[in-house]
Design a protein around this motif. Sequence first.
Motif, PDB file in Angstrom:
ATOM      1  N   ASP A  84       0.866  -1.183   0.000  1.00 39.90           N
ATOM      2  CA  ASP A  84       0.000   0.000   0.000  1.00 39.90           C
ATOM      3  C   ASP A  84       0.895   1.222   0.000  1.00 39.90           C
ATOM      4  OD1 ASP A  84       0.470   0.901   2.875  1.00 39.90           O
ATOM      5  OD2 ASP A  84      -0.319  -1.121   3.195  1.00 39.90           O
ATOM      6  N   GLU A  85       0.299   2.383  -0.198  1.00 38.40           N
ATOM      7  CA  GLU A  85       1.101   3.591  -0.381  1.00 38.40           C
ATOM      8  C   GLU A  85       1.893   3.960   0.874  1.00 38.40           C
ATOM      9  OE1 GLU A  85       0.421   8.178  -1.994  1.00 38.40           O
ATOM     10  OE2 GLU A  85      -1.123   6.642  -2.315  1.00 38.40           O
ATOM     11  N   ALA A  86       1.264   3.869   2.024  1.00 38.26           N
ATOM     12  CA  ALA A  86       1.956   4.218   3.263  1.00 38.26           C
ATOM     13  C   ALA A  86       3.135   3.287   3.525  1.00 38.26           C
ATOM     14  CB  ALA A  86       0.977   4.177   4.436  1.00 38.26           C
ATOM     15  N   THR A  87       2.924   1.994   3.281  1.00 37.48           N
ATOM     16  CA  THR A  87       4.010   1.033   3.477  1.00 37.48           C
ATOM     17  C   THR A  87       5.147   1.301   2.498  1.00 37.48           C
ATOM     18  OG1 THR A  87       2.450  -0.636   4.270  1.00 37.48           O
ATOM     19  CG2 THR A  87       4.602  -1.423   3.531  1.00 37.48           C
ATOM     20  N   ALA A  88       4.818   1.681   1.267  1.00 37.85           N
ATOM     21  CA  ALA A  88       5.853   1.992   0.282  1.00 37.85           C
ATOM     22  C   ALA A  88       6.690   3.189   0.725  1.00 37.85           C
ATOM     23  CB  ALA A  88       5.224   2.264  -1.077  1.00 37.85           C
ATOM     24  N   ILE A  89       6.044   4.214   1.255  1.00 35.07           N
ATOM     25  CA  ILE A  89       6.791   5.381   1.740  1.00 35.07           C
ATOM     26  C   ILE A  89       7.741   4.975   2.858  1.00 35.07           C
ATOM     27  CG2 ILE A  89       6.566   7.593   2.942  1.00 35.07           C
ATOM     28  CD1 ILE A  89       3.878   7.948   1.444  1.00 35.07           C
ATOM     29  N   LEU A  90       7.240   4.182   3.784  1.00 37.85           N
ATOM     30  CA  LEU A  90       8.083   3.754   4.907  1.00 37.85           C
ATOM     31  C   LEU A  90       9.196   2.822   4.449  1.00 37.85           C
ATOM     32  CD1 LEU A  90       5.329   3.188   7.617  1.00 37.85           C
ATOM     33  CD2 LEU A  90       6.961   5.085   7.458  1.00 37.85           C
ATOM     34  N   ALA A  91       8.914   1.937   3.497  1.00 38.57           N
ATOM     35  CA  ALA A  91       9.959   1.052   2.977  1.00 38.57           C
ATOM     36  C   ALA A  91      11.068   1.869   2.322  1.00 38.57           C
ATOM     37  CB  ALA A  91       9.358   0.067   1.970  1.00 38.57           C
ATOM     38  N   GLY A  92      10.693   2.892   1.556  1.00 42.92           N
ATOM     39  CA  GLY A  92      11.699   3.766   0.962  1.00 42.92           C
ATOM     40  C   GLY A  92      12.508   4.484   2.023  1.00 42.92           C
ATOM     41  N   ASP A  93      11.826   5.012   3.041  1.00 38.49           N
ATOM     42  CA  ASP A  93      12.528   5.686   4.135  1.00 38.49           C
ATOM     43  C   ASP A  93      13.523   4.741   4.820  1.00 38.49           C
ATOM     44  OD1 ASP A  93      10.969   7.916   3.630  1.00 38.49           O
ATOM     45  OD2 ASP A  93       9.612   7.580   5.323  1.00 38.49           O
ATOM     46  N   ALA A  94      13.078   3.512   5.045  1.00 39.92           N
ATOM     47  CA  ALA A  94      13.932   2.540   5.738  1.00 39.92           C
ATOM     48  C   ALA A  94      15.145   2.147   4.893  1.00 39.92           C
ATOM     49  CB  ALA A  94      13.118   1.308   6.117  1.00 39.92           C
ATOM     50  N   LEU A  95      14.946   2.004   3.582  1.00 34.70           N
ATOM     51  CA  LEU A  95      16.075   1.686   2.704  1.00 34.70           C
ATOM     52  C   LEU A  95      17.069   2.832   2.649  1.00 34.70           C
ATOM     53  CD1 LEU A  95      14.126  -0.060  -0.187  1.00 34.70           C
ATOM     54  CD2 LEU A  95      15.855  -1.136   1.277  1.00 34.70           C
ATOM     55  N   LEU A  96      16.580   4.056   2.625  1.00 31.48           N
ATOM     56  CA  LEU A  96      17.464   5.224   2.616  1.00 31.48           C
ATOM     57  C   LEU A  96      18.322   5.274   3.873  1.00 31.48           C
ATOM     58  CD1 LEU A  96      18.419   8.041   1.707  1.00 31.48           C
ATOM     59  CD2 LEU A  96      16.318   8.974   2.684  1.00 31.48           C
ATOM     60  N   THR A  97      17.693   5.103   5.015  1.00 28.07           N
ATOM     61  CA  THR A  97      18.457   5.179   6.256  1.00 28.07           C
ATOM     62  C   THR A  97      19.360   3.965   6.436  1.00 28.07           C
ATOM     63  OG1 THR A  97      16.496   4.335   7.404  1.00 28.07           O
ATOM     64  CG2 THR A  97      16.857   6.698   7.459  1.00 28.07           C
ATOM     65  N   LEU A  98      18.935   2.805   5.930  1.00 28.32           N
ATOM     66  CA  LEU A  98      19.792   1.624   5.995  1.00 28.32           C
ATOM     67  C   LEU A  98      21.087   1.844   5.228  1.00 28.32           C
ATOM     68  CD1 LEU A  98      20.242  -1.315   6.837  1.00 28.32           C
ATOM     69  CD2 LEU A  98      18.969  -2.024   4.792  1.00 28.32           C
ATOM     70  N   ALA A  99      21.028   2.574   4.124  1.00 22.09           N
ATOM     71  CA  ALA A  99      22.241   2.834   3.342  1.00 22.09           C
ATOM     72  C   ALA A  99      23.306   3.506   4.202  1.00 22.09           C
ATOM     73  CB  ALA A  99      21.905   3.708   2.133  1.00 22.09           C
ATOM     74  N   PHE A 100      22.915   4.496   4.987  1.00 21.87           N
ATOM     75  CA  PHE A 100      23.893   5.220   5.803  1.00 21.87           C
ATOM     76  C   PHE A 100      24.276   4.423   7.052  1.00 21.87           C
ATOM     77  CE2 PHE A 100      21.918   8.476   3.196  1.00 21.87           C
ATOM     78  CZ  PHE A 100      23.066   9.029   2.620  1.00 21.87           C
ATOM     79  N   ASP A 101      23.361   3.621   7.558  1.00 19.84           N
ATOM     80  CA  ASP A 101      23.679   2.679   8.639  1.00 19.84           C
ATOM     81  C   ASP A 101      24.831   1.773   8.210  1.00 19.84           C
ATOM     82  OD1 ASP A 101      23.691   0.224  10.147  1.00 19.84           O
ATOM     83  OD2 ASP A 101      21.596   0.496  10.693  1.00 19.84           O
ATOM     84  N   VAL A 102      24.706   1.210   7.002  1.00 17.37           N
ATOM     85  CA  VAL A 102      25.726   0.281   6.510  1.00 17.37           C
ATOM     86  C   VAL A 102      27.067   0.996   6.303  1.00 17.37           C
ATOM     87  CG1 VAL A 102      26.372  -1.214   4.571  1.00 17.37           C
ATOM     88  CG2 VAL A 102      24.044  -1.272   5.473  1.00 17.37           C
ATOM     89  N   LEU A 103      27.041   2.172   5.695  1.00 20.07           N
ATOM     90  CA  LEU A 103      28.294   2.888   5.443  1.00 20.07           C
ATOM     91  C   LEU A 103      29.020   3.240   6.733  1.00 20.07           C
ATOM     92  CD1 LEU A 103      27.578   5.409   2.545  1.00 20.07           C
ATOM     93  CD2 LEU A 103      28.808   3.236   2.447  1.00 20.07           C
ATOM     94  N   ALA A 104      28.289   3.488   7.809  1.00 20.97           N
ATOM     95  CA  ALA A 104      28.912   3.909   9.066  1.00 20.97           C
ATOM     96  C   ALA A 104      29.463   2.746   9.881  1.00 20.97           C
ATOM     97  CB  ALA A 104      27.886   4.686   9.895  1.00 20.97           C
ATOM     98  N   ARG A 105      29.185   1.514   9.477  1.00 20.10           N
ATOM     99  CA  ARG A 105      29.625   0.358  10.265  1.00 20.10           C
ATOM    100  C   ARG A 105      31.136   0.130  10.138  1.00 20.10           C
ATOM    101  NH1 ARG A 105      24.842  -4.085   8.842  1.00 20.10           N
ATOM    102  NH2 ARG A 105      23.081  -2.723   9.390  1.00 20.10           N
ATOM    103  N   ASP A 106      31.708  -0.416  11.197  1.00 21.52           N
ATOM    104  CA  ASP A 106      33.145  -0.692  11.210  1.00 21.52           C
ATOM    105  C   ASP A 106      33.570  -1.589  10.051  1.00 21.52           C
ATOM    106  OD1 ASP A 106      33.254   0.804  13.499  1.00 21.52           O
ATOM    107  OD2 ASP A 106      33.485  -0.901  14.868  1.00 21.52           O
ATOM    108  N   GLY A 107      32.711  -2.546   9.678  1.00 26.14           N
ATOM    109  CA  GLY A 107      33.087  -3.496   8.645  1.00 26.14           C
ATOM    110  C   GLY A 107      33.179  -2.912   7.257  1.00 26.14           C
ATOM    111  N   THR A 108      32.631  -1.731   7.045  1.00 22.68           N
ATOM    112  CA  THR A 108      32.671  -1.136   5.704  1.00 22.68           C
ATOM    113  C   THR A 108      34.073  -0.698   5.344  1.00 22.68           C
ATOM    114  OG1 THR A 108      30.367  -0.447   5.824  1.00 22.68           O
ATOM    115  CG2 THR A 108      31.758   0.740   4.273  1.00 22.68           C
ATOM    116  N   HIS A 109      34.815  -0.164   6.310  1.00 21.37           N
ATOM    117  CA  HIS A 109      36.226   0.200   6.116  1.00 21.37           C
ATOM    118  C   HIS A 109      36.847   0.375   7.494  1.00 21.37           C
ATOM    119  CE1 HIS A 109      39.875   2.270   4.793  1.00 21.37           C
ATOM    120  NE2 HIS A 109      39.586   1.842   3.571  1.00 21.37           N
TER     121      HIS A 109
END
Length: 306
Positions: A118-143
């Motif tokens: 549904d539309e609300a879930t799609a907005i939240l899924a996009g928000d979560a994917l966006l923030t996950l990107a920066f979560d991953v980059l900030a992790r020790d294992g990335t570099h």
Amino acid sequence: MNPPPTSPDFAAQRAAVAAAVEARLQALLADDPRPGEIARPPRLVAAMRHALLGGGKRFRPYLVVASAALFDVPMAAALDAAAAVECLHTYSLVHDDLPAMDDDDLRRGRPTVHRAFDEATAILAGDALLTLAFDVLARDGTHPDPAVRAALVLALARAAGLGGMVGGQMLDLEAERSTFDEAAIRRMQAMKTGALIACCCEMGALLGRAPEPHRAALASYGRELGLAFQIADDLLDLEASAEALGKAAAKDAARGKATLVARLGPAEARAALASAVAACADALAPFGGRAGRLVEAARFAAERPS
């Protein structure tokens, strides 16, 4: 003149990167919460998986891995940055497909997230994917170097935000209500598409602690590649079928989108595409034969069937 076709080796390399990135993305979207998380709502995880897994060219992650390889960074050490880019790119697709934006029903051959959920879930899924990107980059294992991780976060944030992809999307919406000349279209597309593609190449250089001239060369290559990718995309929208694309076709003309194909015509747009591919090769000259994978990536961007 058409660029020479890409080689079987390039196709195999791209497939190997795609498979490795897919496995990493599956791990990132596990059901169990990570340390510091309270819970992961199952419906939200399912929507994120629907958007992220089982489709897509994984072209942007490939650019991260191939650019990092110029500086002897193995694929395994570039995977987290590559996965972060794909999370962010996919968020942009989820939001672009929403009724308030492009209002698309099909993406990668499947129903778009707002149709499947549904539309609300799609907005939240996009928000979560966006923030996950920066979560991953900030992790020790990335570099191992926190300064490199901070530089990766900064590069991706700037490419994706106000002065990059999001700003370009705003200009794209404005172009439906006004007339853009060629320079304005190029600027819009450099922001909407080119900024993230150029960032992928720069991120590879950051992972490899490359000197500034090499970073600049890769950024220049990425900008030309972004132009080539967008022109090819616009030509595909005009000429390919929905079945081949895995999404709606001929929608740019129907919405009055400002594209170089619409502005210049297909013939001149193809000439601009060939020029951009040639400029990609020129930008990679400092790397000599070691940049063969990236030269082929530019050819792939120009000749891809979908």
